[in-house]
Design an enzyme around this catalytic site. Structure first.
Site, PDB file in Angstrom:
ATOM      1  CE  LYS A 148      -1.798  -1.650   3.680  1.00  0.00           C
ATOM      2  NZ  LYS A 148      -2.554  -1.880   4.922  1.00  0.00           N
ATOM      3  CB  THR A 180      -5.554   7.448   7.064  1.00  0.00           C
ATOM      4  OG1 THR A 180      -4.240   7.742   7.553  1.00  0.00           O
ATOM      5  CG2 THR A 180      -5.877   8.356   5.900  1.00  0.00           C
ATOM      6  N   GLY A 230      -6.874   3.553  11.306  1.00  0.00           N
ATOM      7  CA  GLY A 230      -7.736   2.386  11.130  1.00  0.00           C
ATOM      8  C   GLY A 230      -7.937   1.938   9.692  1.00  0.00           C
ATOM      9  CB  THR A 231      -7.004   3.337   6.350  1.00  0.00           C
ATOM     10  OG1 THR A 231      -5.642   3.602   6.683  1.00  0.00           O
ATOM     11  CG2 THR A 231      -7.791   4.604   6.378  1.00  0.00           C
ATOM     12  N   GLY A 232      -5.743   0.662   7.522  1.00  0.00           N
ATOM     13  CA  GLY A 232      -5.082  -0.618   7.219  1.00  0.00           C
ATOM     14  C   GLY A 232      -5.887  -1.794   7.744  1.00  0.00           C
ATOM     15  CB  CYS A 233      -7.591  -2.354  11.009  1.00  0.00           C
ATOM     16  SG  CYS A 233      -6.203  -1.938  12.072  1.00  0.00           S
TER      17      CYS A 233
END
Length: 265
Positions: free
Chosen positions: A179, A212, A214-217
């Site tokens: 990412k 952002t 929490g976006t990865g989770c």
């Protein structure tokens, strides 16, 4: 008598975020938004809010194992994701568990560094992750910082992301989604997916002024959710990119802080 709808089951193995923005809380919201029954095995408790991580308390290896066993005994998941695993002993117990259950889609989000810069994976744990868990994964989803740690070099361009995705696939045998949201100088958030056969370049416009956290989770949970619903891996990744893009674009605020909107549909 009306037949009740059967929900697909997904499992998240991750840390708890007391601020509700990331970790187990984000994963369960994502599963619910995708029409899944979400189950969880909590690896550690964090004391955190949108401003940062104040403390981390790991769960015992035994209770992590028992949570996974309890879920599999009564609610066998159709797909699993891992998030913050924190320590080498926890990574080993998760790897041992899935070594006996190969063939089940396993999305590994190698949570190493928080968006605010806190170290979330101990150095010995990085070694265990690479040696024991990643070879069992269906997909690994590192952000820019995590991909740099895993491949051991700086990544500064989209072509670097492509090379990193190929290197991760070569090294661990799993598909990779690298990412590039933290890459400087780009007008779009670009991610590269590579599974040994197919490469996808996934891009979406940056949404300015939105945290952002929490976006990865949420992204990795959405991939696991779509896999549990029967999507192929490339399709699950594409749908999850759309999901996270909209969750950011249609974000809301809670007590003045940006929060992802998992229920944008």
């Amino acid at each position: 008598m009306q037949t009740r709808k059967q929900l697909p089951v997904a499992l998240t193995i991750a840390g708890s975020d007391s601020g509700g923005g990331a970790g187990i809380q984000a994963d369960l919201k994502t599963f619910a938004a995708l029409g899944m029954h979400g189950t969880s095995a909590i690896t550690c408790i964090t004391a955190q809010n949108p401003e940062g991580v104040r403390g981390i308390q790991a769960c015992s290896v035994e209770i992590v194992r028992r949570q996974m066993e309890a879920v599999f005994d009564a609610l066998p998941p159709a797909a699993v994701k891992t998030g913050m695993l924190y320590s080498a002993p926890i990574i080993r117990v998760v790897a041992d568990f899935f070594r006996r259950r190969q063939g089940l889609p396993l999305v590994v989000d190698p949570v190493m560094v928080s968006t605010s810069g806190a170290q979330l994976l101990k150095p010995a744990a990085v070694k265990a992750l690479c040696a024991e868990l990643l070879p069992l994964a269906t997909l690994v989803t590192p952000n820019l910082d995590e991909a740099e740690i895993l491949v051991g070099q700086k990544l500064t361009s989209v072509s670097d992301l492509r090379a990193a995705a190929r290197e991760l696939h070569k090294r661990f045998g799993c598909a990779a989604l690298v990412k590039g949201g933290h890459l400087r100088g780009l007008k779009e958030a670009v991610d590269i997916f590579y599974d040994g056969r197919q490469e996808l370049l996934l891009s979406a416009p940056f949404i300015r002024g939105v945290s952002t956290h929490g976006t990865g989770c949420t992204y990795s949970a959405a991939i696991a959710g779509h896999l549990a619903r029967g999507c192929s891996l490339p399709r699950a990744v594409q749908r999850a990119k759309e999901f996270i893009t909209q969750a950011i674009a249609q974000s809301q605020t809670a007590a003045g802080h940006s929060v992802l909107n998992c229920f944008w549909r």
